[in-house]
Design a protein around this motif. Sequence first.
Motif, PDB file in Angstrom:
ATOM      1  N   GLN A  89       0.770   2.291  -1.288  1.00  0.00           N
ATOM      2  CA  GLN A  89      -0.273   1.261  -1.445  1.00  0.00           C
ATOM      3  C   GLN A  89       0.174  -0.063  -0.845  1.00  0.00           C
ATOM      4  O   GLN A  89      -0.612  -0.787  -0.234  1.00  0.00           O
ATOM      5  CB  GLN A  89      -0.608   1.059  -2.925  1.00  0.00           C
ATOM      6  CG  GLN A  89      -1.499   2.169  -3.460  1.00  0.00           C
ATOM      7  CD  GLN A  89      -1.757   2.034  -4.953  1.00  0.00           C
ATOM      8  OE1 GLN A  89      -1.059   1.322  -5.659  1.00  0.00           O
ATOM      9  NE2 GLN A  89      -2.760   2.735  -5.429  1.00  0.00           N
ATOM     10  N   ASP A  90       1.465  -0.388  -1.024  1.00  0.00           N
ATOM     11  CA  ASP A  90       1.996  -1.621  -0.410  1.00  0.00           C
ATOM     12  C   ASP A  90       1.779  -1.598   1.105  1.00  0.00           C
ATOM     13  O   ASP A  90       1.441  -2.603   1.716  1.00  0.00           O
ATOM     14  CB  ASP A  90       3.510  -1.758  -0.642  1.00  0.00           C
ATOM     15  CG  ASP A  90       3.873  -2.188  -2.061  1.00  0.00           C
ATOM     16  OD1 ASP A  90       2.980  -2.552  -2.837  1.00  0.00           O
ATOM     17  OD2 ASP A  90       5.089  -2.155  -2.372  1.00  0.00           O
ATOM     18  N   GLU A  91       2.023  -0.437   1.713  1.00  0.00           N
ATOM     19  CA  GLU A  91       1.892  -0.353   3.183  1.00  0.00           C
ATOM     20  C   GLU A  91       0.453  -0.637   3.590  1.00  0.00           C
ATOM     21  O   GLU A  91       0.203  -1.306   4.598  1.00  0.00           O
ATOM     22  CB  GLU A  91       2.317   1.028   3.725  1.00  0.00           C
ATOM     23  CG  GLU A  91       3.682   1.552   3.294  1.00  0.00           C
ATOM     24  CD  GLU A  91       4.872   0.686   3.691  1.00  0.00           C
ATOM     25  OE1 GLU A  91       4.672  -0.362   4.334  1.00  0.00           O
ATOM     26  OE2 GLU A  91       6.011   1.044   3.322  1.00  0.00           O
ATOM     27  N   ALA A  92      -0.499  -0.147   2.792  1.00  0.00           N
ATOM     28  CA  ALA A  92      -1.912  -0.440   3.094  1.00  0.00           C
ATOM     29  C   ALA A  92      -2.132  -1.945   3.022  1.00  0.00           C
ATOM     30  O   ALA A  92      -2.781  -2.533   3.900  1.00  0.00           O
ATOM     31  CB  ALA A  92      -2.823   0.280   2.099  1.00  0.00           C
ATOM     32  N   GLY A  93      -1.558  -2.580   1.992  1.00  0.00           N
ATOM     33  CA  GLY A  93      -1.692  -4.034   1.847  1.00  0.00           C
ATOM     34  C   GLY A  93      -1.116  -4.763   3.054  1.00  0.00           C
ATOM     35  O   GLY A  93      -1.719  -5.702   3.572  1.00  0.00           O
TER      36      GLY A  93
END
Length: 328
Positions: A89-93
């Motif tokens: 999810q961090d990577e999407a952010g």
Amino acid sequence: MYAQNIKSTGAPVKSLDEMGPRERRFQERINAGEKIEPKDWMPEGYRKTLIRQISQHAHSEIVGQLPEGNWITRAPSLDRKAILLAKVQDEAGHGLYLYCAAETLGVTRDELTEELLSGRAKYSSIFAYPSLSWADIGAIGWLVDGAAIMNQVPLQRCSYGPYGRAMVRVCKEESFHQRQGYDIMLTLCRGSEEQKAMAQDALDRWWWPALMMFGPPDDASVHSAQSMAWGIKQNTNDELRQKFVDQTVPQADLLGLKIPDEALVWNEEKKAYDFGECNWEEFFDVIKGNGPCSHERLEARRKAWADGAWFREGLAAHAEKAQQTFAA
Ligand code: FAQ
């Protein structure tokens, strides 16, 4: 040998005397360490270089979710699953901050997405490789996030304000990602013989692609000289690759793993490691879209974009309705 694969050797960097008054003022601001902001005047080449680099970076974060996403359902424990889910999810952010930074330069998110889905835009070579075992999730965190941090810490000082500021938060999160990867490797290396062999196999497969993440060697890097003069890049590709090797070898030693490079040796004189040459033929082939998973990655992104169409349309309709209500 690899130089034949690149488009050109980059135009020579202009001296202050060769610049017109506006461009000279711009360069002097950069030389003085001032940040350039979206509404400031900037040369067209600076704007285009930033759009290229920031959007490729954003695409990399988004496509980079795929190799790890592949293991969310197969993580070996609930804790590992929750951590991996948060990381992905961090990577999407990160992708979203970066698309926003690119948009400040006058392109739209849709235009950038179209570039990716059509195969015209690049994304990091590393994500064209498959994640075959759970140990690969450790190796990705340790090596891929480790290489990403090495490259991105200097980018916090990028002359373009929105990009540099996005990097501050990204680097903090990448640092957590790197530690979780190393923790997976450490657990495997302290486990059974089979687990340690899995960790070694992952290191064997990810080491060279991780070194390639820093880009082609300096003498084949088309953009480095101008990007450094503009304060976009602070270091050359080879400088960062060397720092990464020097930082990572002792970490491999602590794990009891062997870096798959017979030429790797400490050089007391330069106080750094000597190491072997990457397979640059392979690198240039991968960035042309011929990596082992290149086709699969783009297909996954095209499907996700098509599957999300109803949601984007719903959001747009809602925004339009809210606007009308507000205007009434
Ligand atoms: N892959 O002249 P240079 C991450 C291309 S984020 C593909 O040296 P430059 C987080 C380059 O675009 C990883 N293409 O170029 C994460 C150019 O082609 P073009 C991404 C590459 O821009 C972790 C040509 O080769 N990070 O991992 C690559 O000065 C885990 C000539 O090269 C960034 O994007 C490559 N590796 O230097 C997510 C950082 N290298 O555009 C999920 C920002 C080079 O003319 C899980 N970018 N090329 O057609 C940069 O720092 C720079 O753009 C470099 C390349 C250093 C990557």
